[in-house]
Design a protein around this motif. Sequence first.
Motif: not given
Length: 208
Positions: A157-170
């Motif tokens: 989840a943290q890697a997903i957040f780091d990679r897609y923080a500007n494309q995902l809402a959560a």
Amino acid sequence: MAQLFVVHPENPQVRLLKQAGQLLADGGLVAVPTDSSYAVVARLDDKPAADALRRLRGLDDRHHLTLLCRDLAEIGHFARVDNRQYRFLKMATPGPWTFILEATREVPRRVSHPSRKTIGIRVPDHRVALALIEAAGTPLMSTTLIPEGEEDPMNDAQAIFDRYANQLAAVIDGGACVLAPTTVIDLTGASPEVIRRGQGDLAALGLD
């Protein structure tokens, strides 16, 4: 900037899931763990979100999106299910199976197959995913979170957040997933046909 919700994998906090559900209602994309891998989801009735989901994955309109449902009754609202198919689905859900079924008129064209009018649909056996669907109050369009140009889904989840923080809402952090695909079963023919072997015991469904 995406929000990161850390939830208990077995008893996810309702308050956090409701916040994620509201972000979906506002048109956002959310990454969520399932019983196969992390997926990106959007509301079924949100075309701009569906387009954003496809852009994030690098998918065209021909790619089958999967509809995540809460239960068997909800499947029957979006897919035409006869008695034979119903008995099979009752035996198999919830679980790591994706079923190809004939779509009803309730399914937007952007989700159904453009030529066959079929839909990939499943009930995940994962408490966090089911809780998010419940919080959203609607089935969710989904696709496995595989970065464009890569083959393996993301599972951290943290890697997903780091990679897609500007494309995902959560991003909902419910821990690591099994990281294996669902088994895809086509139920539109005279008998079930396994299209892709993945998780699950086919013998338990009488298919092996």
